[in-house]
Design a protein around this motif. Structure first.
Motif, PDB file in Angstrom:
ATOM      1  N   LYS A   1      41.111  36.433  51.438  1.00 28.06           N
ATOM      2  CA  LYS A   1      42.292  35.643  51.817  1.00 28.06           C
ATOM      3  C   LYS A   1      42.870  35.085  50.518  1.00 28.06           C
ATOM      4  N   ILE A   2      44.118  35.483  50.276  1.00 23.88           N
ATOM      5  CA  ILE A   2      44.755  35.074  49.036  1.00 23.88           C
ATOM      6  C   ILE A   2      45.892  34.120  49.381  1.00 23.88           C
ATOM      7  N   VAL A   3      45.931  32.999  48.667  1.00 26.42           N
ATOM      8  CA  VAL A   3      46.949  31.996  48.998  1.00 26.42           C
ATOM      9  C   VAL A   3      47.783  31.664  47.773  1.00 26.42           C
ATOM     10  N   SER A   4      48.990  31.221  48.063  1.00 32.32           N
ATOM     11  CA  SER A   4      49.885  30.774  46.989  1.00 32.32           C
ATOM     12  C   SER A   4      50.897  29.841  47.612  1.00 32.32           C
ATOM     13  N   LYS A   5      51.777  29.323  46.781  1.00 24.26           N
ATOM     14  CA  LYS A   5      52.844  28.463  47.261  1.00 24.26           C
ATOM     15  C   LYS A   5      53.617  29.153  48.388  1.00 24.26           C
ATOM     16  N   GLU A   6      53.761  30.461  48.243  1.00 24.29           N
ATOM     17  CA  GLU A   6      54.573  31.232  49.188  1.00 24.29           C
ATOM     18  C   GLU A   6      53.878  31.436  50.532  1.00 24.29           C
ATOM     19  N   GLY A   7      52.585  31.248  50.561  1.00 22.18           N
ATOM     20  CA  GLY A   7      51.884  31.471  51.818  1.00 22.18           C
ATOM     21  C   GLY A   7      50.556  32.140  51.585  1.00 22.18           C
ATOM     22  N   GLU A   8      50.129  32.952  52.541  1.00 17.69           N
ATOM     23  CA  GLU A   8      48.842  33.602  52.374  1.00 17.69           C
ATOM     24  C   GLU A   8      48.929  35.061  52.769  1.00 17.69           C
ATOM     25  N   ARG A   9      48.013  35.836  52.254  1.00 19.59           N
ATOM     26  CA  ARG A   9      47.914  37.236  52.661  1.00 19.59           C
ATOM     27  C   ARG A   9      46.447  37.644  52.651  1.00 19.59           C
ATOM     28  N   ILE A  10      46.162  38.653  53.442  1.00 20.62           N
ATOM     29  CA  ILE A  10      44.798  39.180  53.481  1.00 20.62           C
ATOM     30  C   ILE A  10      44.824  40.525  52.767  1.00 20.62           C
TER      31      ILE A  10
ATOM     32  N   GLU B   1      42.392  43.803  51.628  1.00 24.38           N
ATOM     33  CA  GLU B   1      41.086  44.472  51.710  1.00 24.38           C
ATOM     34  C   GLU B   1      40.509  44.511  50.299  1.00 24.38           C
ATOM     35  N   LEU B   2      39.241  44.226  50.174  1.00 23.03           N
ATOM     36  CA  LEU B   2      38.629  44.224  48.843  1.00 23.03           C
ATOM     37  C   LEU B   2      38.805  45.583  48.166  1.00 23.03           C
ATOM     38  N   LYS B   3      38.728  46.646  48.955  1.00 20.96           N
ATOM     39  CA  LYS B   3      38.840  47.987  48.364  1.00 20.96           C
ATOM     40  C   LYS B   3      40.230  48.212  47.748  1.00 20.96           C
ATOM     41  N   ASP B   4      41.212  47.436  48.172  1.00 15.09           N
ATOM     42  CA  ASP B   4      42.557  47.596  47.626  1.00 15.09           C
ATOM     43  C   ASP B   4      42.870  46.580  46.532  1.00 15.09           C
ATOM     44  N   PHE B   5      41.907  45.748  46.201  1.00 16.39           N
ATOM     45  CA  PHE B   5      42.164  44.611  45.312  1.00 16.39           C
ATOM     46  C   PHE B   5      42.219  45.000  43.832  1.00 16.39           C
ATOM     47  N   PHE B   6      41.346  45.919  43.430  1.00 17.71           N
ATOM     48  CA  PHE B   6      41.209  46.218  41.993  1.00 17.71           C
ATOM     49  C   PHE B   6      42.169  47.320  41.571  1.00 17.71           C
TER      50      PHE B   6
ATOM     51  N   ILE C   1      42.359  33.287  45.010  1.00 15.39           N
ATOM     52  CA  ILE C   1      41.498  33.744  46.099  1.00 15.39           C
ATOM     53  C   ILE C   1      41.026  32.494  46.841  1.00 15.39           C
ATOM     54  N   HIS C   2      41.318  32.447  48.107  1.00 14.70           N
ATOM     55  CA  HIS C   2      40.945  31.286  48.910  1.00 14.70           C
ATOM     56  C   HIS C   2      39.545  31.452  49.475  1.00 14.70           C
ATOM     57  N   SER C   3      39.303  32.641  50.046  1.00 14.19           N
ATOM     58  CA  SER C   3      38.004  32.851  50.665  1.00 14.19           C
ATOM     59  C   SER C   3      37.705  34.328  50.801  1.00 14.19           C
TER      60      SER C   3
ATOM     61  N   PRO D   1      40.167  48.081  34.921  1.00 16.86           N
ATOM     62  CA  PRO D   1      39.189  47.159  34.328  1.00 16.86           C
ATOM     63  C   PRO D   1      39.849  45.812  34.018  1.00 16.86           C
ATOM     64  N   GLY D   2      39.369  44.742  34.632  1.00 22.19           N
ATOM     65  CA  GLY D   2      39.946  43.420  34.424  1.00 22.19           C
ATOM     66  C   GLY D   2      41.289  43.223  35.108  1.00 22.19           C
ATOM     67  N   LYS D   3      41.679  44.185  35.917  1.00 20.36           N
ATOM     68  CA  LYS D   3      43.014  44.108  36.556  1.00 20.36           C
ATOM     69  C   LYS D   3      42.892  44.132  38.077  1.00 20.36           C
ATOM     70  N   ASN D   4      43.834  43.392  38.725  1.00 17.35           N
ATOM     71  CA  ASN D   4      43.818  43.342  40.181  1.00 17.35           C
ATOM     72  C   ASN D   4      45.206  43.005  40.701  1.00 17.35           C
ATOM     73  N   VAL D   5      45.308  42.879  42.012  1.00 15.19           N
ATOM     74  CA  VAL D   5      46.636  42.707  42.629  1.00 15.19           C
ATOM     75  C   VAL D   5      47.107  41.252  42.657  1.00 15.19           C
ATOM     76  N   LEU D   6      46.302  40.334  42.142  1.00 13.80           N
ATOM     77  CA  LEU D   6      46.703  38.921  42.160  1.00 13.80           C
ATOM     78  C   LEU D   6      47.944  38.721  41.307  1.00 13.80           C
ATOM     79  N   LYS D   7      48.890  37.967  41.855  1.00 12.13           N
ATOM     80  CA  LYS D   7      50.090  37.649  41.085  1.00 12.13           C
ATOM     81  C   LYS D   7      49.960  36.248  40.524  1.00 12.13           C
ATOM     82  N   GLN D   8      50.751  35.960  39.513  1.00 16.44           N
ATOM     83  CA  GLN D   8      50.753  34.619  38.939  1.00 16.44           C
ATOM     84  C   GLN D   8      50.944  33.601  40.057  1.00 16.44           C
ATOM     85  N   GLY D   9      50.093  32.607  40.100  1.00 18.17           N
ATOM     86  CA  GLY D   9      50.220  31.563  41.114  1.00 18.17           C
ATOM     87  C   GLY D   9      49.382  31.813  42.353  1.00 18.17           C
ATOM     88  N   GLU D  10      48.818  33.018  42.462  1.00 19.86           N
ATOM     89  CA  GLU D  10      47.973  33.303  43.627  1.00 19.86           C
ATOM     90  C   GLU D  10      46.510  33.015  43.313  1.00 19.86           C
TER      91      GLU D  10
END
Lengths: 288, 156, 776
Positions: free
Chosen positions: A137-146, A148-153, A167-169, A156-165
C-alpha cells in the motif's frame, strides 16, 4: 559522520511527512541501516531525510485468515520475528529469510519496507514475499494505491515509487498452510549479502501443492519465476519434472559477477538450489 | 539542534547535527568512548549500544533521531566500581584479547541475557553474529556468555 | 629463579580496562584545540600526476594546512626506502595518498579535499607479479637509487625488490637420485589483516622543535626511528606514545600512515592533529598480506624420502616493498618448512605490482610457504599412494639434521614429530569420519605441520628496566606493545618469578612512551617473551644483586648467602634473620640517619646471540635464533551440490617451549586458527579487470563471524624447553594461522578427492574441481 549537510525531519503524522517529502531532494528513511551507509560513502546525497519511524500509523501488525498479514512500514524485522508468532507460523519462508538479514542489531532497526524501498536485487525479504503474492500500500498527498510487489521493482536500486510517495504497509495474503525454504548462499554464514537467495514456497503442501519460487541476486531485480511454477503445477515431482523445473528457473536468470560471486556460479546454483530445497523439505526424494 | 537523552541513567542534553551519528555524539561530544567505530557501516558491531532496550549499531543512527532515547553503553554496566557478572565472565573465560571489540560484545551479550535467561549456542550465535572479533576465534566468548548466564541465573 | 607464576593461567592484567571500555586506544584520545586530518587518495592503480592544485583548499575557512609531496618530499621504508609519504610524480596504487588536509573539524577537512584539483594521466599498470617480472612496465624506475639495507638483493629491470636464493647440496644430483619427479603450482591472493581498530595517529609538533606522535603502533621505537629518519629529525626530539593497539597482526608494525599526520603537524606547530582511518582507508592504504605464486618440483624416492626440492615463489608485493622484502627472504630461507631435504634450490622473489602495498602479516611468509610446501607434500603422498602423515613423518626435520640454511637442529630446538602425533591423536586421524545421511555431503580429515623462527635483523634488541618503589612494589618498563597477545600479563608472571616477589606487586608501565621506556626493536616475529624474557632475566639479576649488596653490608653476610623472597631479603642459612624489602629498595638508612645504597633500578639488555647474515648466493648462514614447530589438523564437511565447506573441527599443537600462561596461549592458538580459516575459505582482496579494488569495506571483505567457527577447536602443547631462553620459552603467536589452510585443503581432498591449489576454497572452486575430476 557524514561528509555533507542535510536536514533531518521527524514527522509524527503522514500529512506532515507528505509535506516534508514534497521538497526537492527529500528522501524517506526508516531504520536507516542502508541509507546511512550510502550517505557515508556519498553514493546518496539527499538535501533532507524524513524519518518515518515515529509515525504511529505505520507501526501496526495484524493477521487474520481473511485479510492475511498486514503490517506497517515502521515494523522492524525483529518485531516480526520475535513479537508476532503468526509470521513464523503462517509465512515460514518469509520468517526464515528475514532472520538472515544482517545482524541482530541490524534487524532491530531494519524494516521490510526499507528493504523493499532500497530495491537491491539481493534483498532477502523480497523473494519469499513474492512467493506469497505480497502487495504494497503506497500513500502520498494525492492518495493511495496498491502495487503488487512483483510490479514494484524496475532495476537495481530502482522502483515505481514517485517523489513524495511512501510505502505505508505490506499486505501478504493468506492462502493456507505453507512450507518451504529460503536458501541463502553467502560467503560467510551470517551477516552477509546473498551470493544467491532462493525462496521456494509450497502453498497447501498436502492439497493443491502450489509450488512458487523467487530468487535474489540473480537478476537486476528480485525475480519470481512464474514460468517454472506453471510448468510444475499439478505435475508429479519426478526426476525429469523437477530437473525441467530447475532448468526453467535457471534460464530465467541473468546474473552478473561481483565481489560476492561469479555469474557462472550463480547461474549454476539457480539450477541446483531449487532441486536441493525440494529435497530438503521432503517433497522430492531422488538423489542424482 | 539540542537533543536530550538518558545515557547510563544520566539525562544528557547535547547539541547535534543531522550528519552526525549517535556514535559520533557519544564519542566525540560526550567522550563516552566505550563504543568503538570499527567500520561505520553496521558490519562489525563494535559500536553496539542498548537503545531503548534493544542492541543496535550506534553508527547507523542519525543523532537527531536519538532525542528522547534511553541508552546503555558499556560504561553503564559497572556499579560503584563493581563489575557486572557479564564482565566478570569475560575475564574468567579470557573472552577478549586486544579489547577493541569487547564493549560491543558485552552489550550484545547484555541484551541477549535480558531477553533469554538460558540461551542455547544457537541463540548466542544469532545474537553475536553481528559482532566481529579478529583475535579470539570466538570460542571463549561463547563460553563467557554461557558463564554469564549461569552467574545471572544463580543471582536471581 | 623461582617457579610460582610461570605456567599458571594468571588473569590478564589488562582485563579490567578492557571489559569496562576504559582501555584507551588512539581513537579515544582528544586534545583541546585538536585539528582533524583527511587524505586525498589516488583513484588510479598507476598514473602520472600531471597537475596538483591545492590553492582552493588552502583558502577554505577552517583549513590550517594542506600538504603534498612538494611540501613534504620524504620517503619511508623499513628495509628499502621506496614509499613516499605523498605521491610525487606518479601514483602506484588505488588509495595512495596524494595530499592531506588539517582543519578545525573533520567536515571542513572533507570539504577541503573536494576543492583539491588533480589531473592524472593513466599509465599502463601491472597486476600479476609474473608479468611484472618481464619488466615491460617499471613501477619504480629509480629503484637502483633507493636507500636500502645491503642484505636485500634488488633486480630493478624486473620490478624485483628482493630476490632470495637458497642453494644447498646438489639439486641436479638430487633429481638424478629420485625415483619420481613431482611438480605442482600453488597460489594465494592478497588478504587483509582487519584489526577491529583501524590505524590511527595523533601528532603534535611543539614550537620547541619536539615532535610527539600517539599511534596505534606495534613498534613504537621502530616507528620513532623511521619518522626521525624520513623527516630528518634527531631521535631525542621525536617521542612516540603508543596506547593499546586494537589488533595488529603485523599490519601496525613499522610505519604506516603516521607520516601523514607528522607532515601536517610540522606545518601547524602547537596543534594536535588527529587522523583515524576509516575502514575503507584501512583496507586500501595501510598494508596487506602479499599474494604468492609458487612452483614446486620435488625429487622423491620410492619409499617417500624426499631427496630434492626446487621451488620458485613469486610474491605480489604491491606498490611498495615495506616489510615485504623480509617476508620474501624469510619464506625463502625457511622452505621447505619442517622437512629435511638434502638438495635444495629455492628462489623467492618480491615483485612490485600496482596492487595494494604488501607488508608484514601474522606468519610473515610462512603462511605462504607452508601453503605450497604442505599442499605439495599431499600431492607427493597421493602420487606415491602413501598416507600423507606417514610421508611427513618420514621426512621430518629432526635433531642432527640441518635446515635449509644449514643450521643444525638440536634436541632442544623443538619436537615436530610430537606435535604431529598429538595433532593426529586429537583429530582421530585414521578413524574415518562419520558420514552424514545426505549423500551429497561428505566429510574428511587433513593434517599439516609447520615451523617458524622470528624473522628479524641479527641484532634485534630488547631491554628492560625494573624500578622498585618505597613499598617494595615494582614497575616494569618494557616496550613490547600489548596488542591483545597478553604480553603484559605473561611478562608480569615472568618478572614475579625472576624477582621472587608477588605478581600483584608488579605493574607493567603503559602506555609505551619512547621518551621514558627502554629500547625495544619491535612487537613482531613471535619473539617477545623469548627476547624480553632474556633481558628481563638480566634486569632482575641486576636488581636482586643491588638488594643483596645493600643487605650484605647491613647484615654482614656475603651476597651469595642472601635470598629475596616476597617482602624480605633473608640469610639463606638463617631465614629468621631478614630485612624487609621496604627498608632496602630506596637504600638502607641506619638508626643514626646515615644511608647507603639508593633506589634499586635493575636494567637488562639482550641481543640475539651468534646470528649472522646469509650468504647472498647460497642462503647459508645462521639468521634464525630459535624455531617453533607445530602441527594442525582439520575436519570438514563439503556440500558437493553447492560447493560449501563447513569446518567441523580444528586442532593446533605447538612446541611452545615452556608455556607461560596456558589460558592466554590457548586463546592465541584458537584465535590464530580462526584467522587462518578465513583466507582458506573466503577472505581475499579482489580487484576488477582494470585493477580497481572491489573489496574495500566489511560489506565486501568478509571475516569469519561467530557463526562460521567450528563447533570444536582444540589447542595443545608440547613443551621442549628452549635452551636459548632463560625461561625456556619460544614464540607461538603467529604460528596458529600458518597451516590451517593446507590442513583444510587436505581434509577436503579426504572428503571428496579433489585438490584445491588456490586459496580461498570458494564453493565455486570446489564445484569446478569436482567437475574436472568427473571429466577425467
Amino acid at each position: 559522520m557524514i561528509a555533507f549537510d542535510f536536514a533531518y525531519h521527524k514527522p509524527t503524522s503522514l500529512q506532515e511527512a507528505f509535506e516534508l517529502l514534497s521538497e526537492e531532494g527529500a528522501i524517506p528513511i526508516m531504520g536507516s541501516t542502508d541509507v546511512v551507509v550510502k550517505m557515508r560513502a556519498r553514493r546518496l546525497r539527499p538535501k533532507a531525510v524524513v524519518d518515518l519511524k515515529f509515525i504511529d500509523e505505520l507501526k501496526f501488525f495484524k493477521f487474520n485468515p481473511e485479510e492475511g498479514m498486514v503490517f506497517g512500514s515502521a515494523v522492524t524485522m525483529n518485531e516480526l520475528i520475535e513479537d508476532h508468532p503468526e509470521v513464523k507460523e503462517h509465512y515460514p519462508v518469509f520468517y526464515q529469510a528475514i532472520k538472515k538479514v544482517g545482524a541482530y542489531q541490524t534487524r532491530n532497526r531494519a524494516t521490510v519496507a526499507g528493504n523493499i524501498g532500497n530495491s537491491s536485487p539481493a534483498a532477502d525479504s523480497v523473494p519469499p514475499l513474492l512467493t506469497y503474492n505480497a502487495k504494497l500500500k503506497i500513500v502520498s498527498k494525492e492518495g493511495e494505491r496498491i502495487v503488487e510487489l512483483k510490479d514494484f521493482f524496475t532495476g537495481p536500486g530502482k522502483n515505481v515509487l514517485k517523489q513524495g510517495e511512501i510505502i505505508h504497509s505490506i499486505i501478504v495474503p493468506y492462502e493456507g498452510k505453507s512450507i518451504g525454504m529460503y536458501y541463502k548462499l553467502s560467503r560467510i554464514k551470517a551477516v552477509d549479502l546473498s551470493t544467491i537467495g532462493v525462496a521456494l514456497t509450497v502453498i497447501d503442501p498436502e492439497g493443491k501443492r502450489d509450488i512458487r519460487i523467487a530468487l535474489a541476486s540473480v537478476a537486476p531485480t528480485p525475480l519470481r519465476v512464474f514460468e517454472a511454477e506453471d510448468f510444475i503445477r499439478s505435475k508429479e515431482l519426478t526426476k525429469e519434472n523437477v530437473e525441467e523445473f530447475a532448468k526453467i528457473v535457471q534460464k530465467n536468470t541473468s546474473p552478473i559477477t561481483d565481489a560476492r560471486g561469479t555469474k557462472e556460479y550463480r547461474y549454476e546454483m539457480a539450477y541446483v538450489l531449487p532441486i536441493k530445497i525440494l529435497r530438503e523439505i521432503g517433497l522430492y526424494k531422488e538423489v542424482n | 539542534m539540542m537533543i536530550k537523552m538518558t545515557i547510563n541513567g544520566d539525562v544528557v542534553e547535547v547539541d547535534v547535527k543531522p550528519n552526525e551519528t549517535l556514535l559520533d555524539v557519544l564519542r566525540n561530544k560526550l567522550y563516552i568512548t566505550g563504543p568503538k567505530e570499527g567500520c561505520g557501516n553496521g558490519e562489525c558491531g563494535a559500536c553496539t549500544v542498548i537503545y531503548n532496550g534493544k542492541p543496535i549499531n550506534s553508527c547507523l543512527v542519525l543523532a537527531p533521531e536519538a532525542d528522547g532515547a534511553e541508552i546503555l553503553t558499556v560504561e553503564g554496566l559497572t556499579k560503584n566500581g563493581k563489575l557486572h557478572p557479564i564482565q566478570e565472565a569475560f575475564i574468567e573465560e579470557n573472552a577478549f584479547q586486544c579489547g577493541f571489540c569487547t564493549p560491543g560484545f558485552i552489550m550484545s551479550t547484555k541484551a541477549l541475557l535480558d531477553r533469554k535467561k538460558n540461551p542455547t549456542r544457537e541463540d548466542i550465535v544469532e545474537a553475536l553474529a553481528g559482532n566481529l572479533c579478529r583475535c579470539t576465534g570466538y570460542q571463549t566468548i561463547i563460553r563467557a556468555v554461557e558463564k554469564a548466564a549461569e552467574k545471572l541465573g544463580v543471582k536471581e | 629463579m623461582r617457579n610460582k607464576y610461570v605456567g599458571k593461567s594468571y588473569p590478564r592484567v589488562d582485563a579490567y580496562e578492557k571489559v569496562t571500555g576504559t582501555a584507551t586506544y588512539v581513537t579515544d584520545m582528544f586534545f583541546p584545540g585538536m585539528l582533524y586530518a583527511a587524505v586525498l587518495r589516488s583513484p588510479y592503480p598507476h598514473a602520472k600526476i600531471k597537475k596538483l592544485d591545492v590553492s582552493k583548499a588552502r583558502e577554505l575557512e577552517g583549513v590550517r594546512a594542506v600538504v603534498t609531496a612538494e611540501d613534504s618530499p620524504y620517503r619511508q621504508g623499513i628495509y628499502l626506502v621506496d614509499r613516499p609519504i605523498f605521491a610525487t610524480d606518479r601514483v602506484r596504487y588505488v588509495g595512495e595518498p596524494v595530499a592531506a588536509v588539517a582543519a578545525d573539524s573533520w567536515e571542513i577537512a572533507q570539504k577541503a579535499l573536494e576543492l583539491i584539483e588533480v589531473e592524472y594521466e593513466p599509465l599502463p599498470a601491472v597486476f600479476d607479479p609474473r608479468e611484472a617480472m618481464k619488466g615491460e612496465v617499471l613501477i619504480h624506475p629509480d629503484l637502483a637509487n633507493y636507500e636500502r639495507m645491503p642484505i636485500y638483493n634488488i633486480e630493478p629491470e624486473k620490478n624485483v625488490f628482493h630476490h632470495h636464493k637458497t642453494r644447498k647440496g646438489d639439486i641436479e644430483k638430487g633429481f638424478e637420485e629420485a625415483d619420481y619427479i613431482i611438480e605442482g603450482e600453488y597460489y594465494l591472493p592478497q588478504i587483509y589483516h582487519a584489526p577491529l581498530e583501524p590505524h590511527g595517529a595523533i601528532a603534535y609538533y611543539g614550537f620547541d622543535g619536539n615532535l610527539t606522535v600517539w599511534s596505534s603502533a606495534q613498534s613504537p621505537f621502530t616507528l620513532r626511528n623511521l619518522i626521525a629518519h624520513a623527516f630528518k629529525i634527531p631521535r631525542h626530539k621525536v617521542r612516540v606514545i603508543a596506547p593499546y593497539v586494537g589488533g595488529g597482526f603485523g599490519g601496525k608494525a613499522g610505519i604506516n600512515m603516521e607520516g601523514i599526520v607528522v607532515a601536517l603537524a610540522l606545518k601547524v606547530p602547537g596543534k594536535h592533529i588527529k587522523l583515524i582511518y576509516t575502514r575503507e582507508e584501512d583496507i586500501m592504504a595501510t598494508v596487506v598480506r602479499q599474494g604468492m605464486y609458487a612452483k614446486v618440483k620435488a625429487g622423491v624416492k620410492k619409499d617417500g624420502t624426499i631427496v630434492a626440492w626446487q621451488e620458485e615463489m613469486i610474491f605480489d608485493g604491491g606498490a611498495y616493498a615495506e616489510y615485504g622484502t623480509n617476508v620474501v627472504r624469510a619464506a625463502g630461507y625457511t622452505t621447505p618448512g619442517p622437512y629435511y631435504v638434502p638438495n635444495l634450490k629455492v628462489d623467492s622473489y618480491g615483485v612490485y605490482t600496482n596492487h595494494f602495498v604488501g607488508g608484514a602479516f601474522r606468519g610473515f611468509g610462512h603462511g605462504e610457504l607452508h601453503w605450497a610446501v604442505e599442499r605439495h607434500m599431499d600431492k607427493i603422498a597421493q602420487e606415491l599412494g602413501m598416507d600423507p602423515l606417514e610421508l611427513r613423518m618420514k621426512n621430518l626435520l629432526k635433531p642432527g639434521l640441518t635446515n635449509a640454511m644449514g643450521q643444525k637442529i638440536h634436541e632442544h630446538t623443538g619436537d615436530v614429530e610430537a606435535c604431529l602425533k598429538k595433532a593426529a591423536e586429537l583429530i582421530e586421524y585414521g578413524k574415518k569420519p562419520e558420514q552424514p545421511k545426505d549423500p551429497k555431503k561428505r566429510r574428511g580429515k587433513g593434517i599439516a605441520a609447520l615451523v617458524k623462527a622470528p624473522a628479524m635483523p641479527t641484532n634485534a634488541a630488547s631491554s628492560v628496566v625494573i624500578k622498585f618503589h618505597e613499598d617494595a612494589t615494582v614497575t616494569l618498563q618494557v616496550s613490547i606493545q600489548e596488542i591483545g597477545q597478553g604480553f603484559n600479563t605473561a611478562i608480569t608472571q615472568m618478572a614475579a618469578d625472576a624477582l621472587h616477589i608477588p605478581a600483584e606487586k608488579i605493574k607493567v608501565v603503559f602506555p609505551i612512551d619512547t621518551d621514558a621506556n627502554p629500547y625495544e626493536w619491535q612487537t613482531v616475529a613471535s619473539r617477545a617473551l623469548w627476547t624480553v624474557g632474556n633481558a628481563l632475566y638480566r634486569a632482575a639479576e641486576d636488581a636482586l644483586n643491588q638488594i643483596k649488596n645493600i643487605a650484605s653490608q647491613v647484615l654482614g653476610v656475603a651476597p651469595y648467602n642472601l635470598e629475596v623472597e616476597d617482602d624480605r631479603v633473608y640469610i639463606k642459612y638463617d631465614p629468621e634473620t631478614y630485612i624487609p624489602l621496604t627498608d632496602i629498595v630506596m637504600g638502607y638508612t641506619y638508626p643514626d640517619g646515615h644511608a647507603i645504597g639508593g633506589p634499586v633500578i635493575g636494567r637488562g639488555s639482550f641481543v640475539p646471540e651468534r646470528l649472522t647474515n646469509l650468504d647472498p648466493e647460497t642462503g647459508q648462514g645462521n639468521v634464525a635464533a630459535e624455531w617453533t614447530f607445530g602441527a594442525e589438523a582439520a575436519e570438514v564437511e563439503v556440500d558437493m551440490e553447492t560447493g560449501e565447506v563447513k569446518v567441523l573441527k580444528l586442532v593446533g599443537v605447538f612446541d611452545a617451549g615452556r608455556v607461560v600462561n596456558p589460558m592466554v596461549a590457548t586463546g592465541q592458538i584458537i584465535g590464530g586458527m580462526v584467522q587462518g580459516m578465513g583466507p582458506a575459505l573466503f577472505e581475499q582482496i579482489k580487484y576488477d579487470e582494470k585493477g580497481n579494488p572491489i573489496t574495500i569495506s566489511f560489506t565486501d571483505y568478509k571475516l569469519p563471524t561467530i557463526a562460521d567457527i567450528p563447533e570444536e577447536m582444540i589447542a595443545d602443547f608440547v613443551e621442549t624447553y628452549e635452551a636459548t631462553s632463560a625461561f625456556g620459552v619460544r614464540g607461538i603467536a603467529e604460528h596458529p594461522m600458518i597451516s590451517v589452510p593446507p590442513a583444510i585443503a587436505a581434509a577436503i581432498y579426504d572428503a571428496i578427492g579433489v585438490n584445491l591449489n588456490e586459496m580461498p576454497f570458494t564453493p565455486e572452486k570446489i564445484l569446478r574441481a569436482l567437475k574436472e575430476k568427473e571429466n577425467k
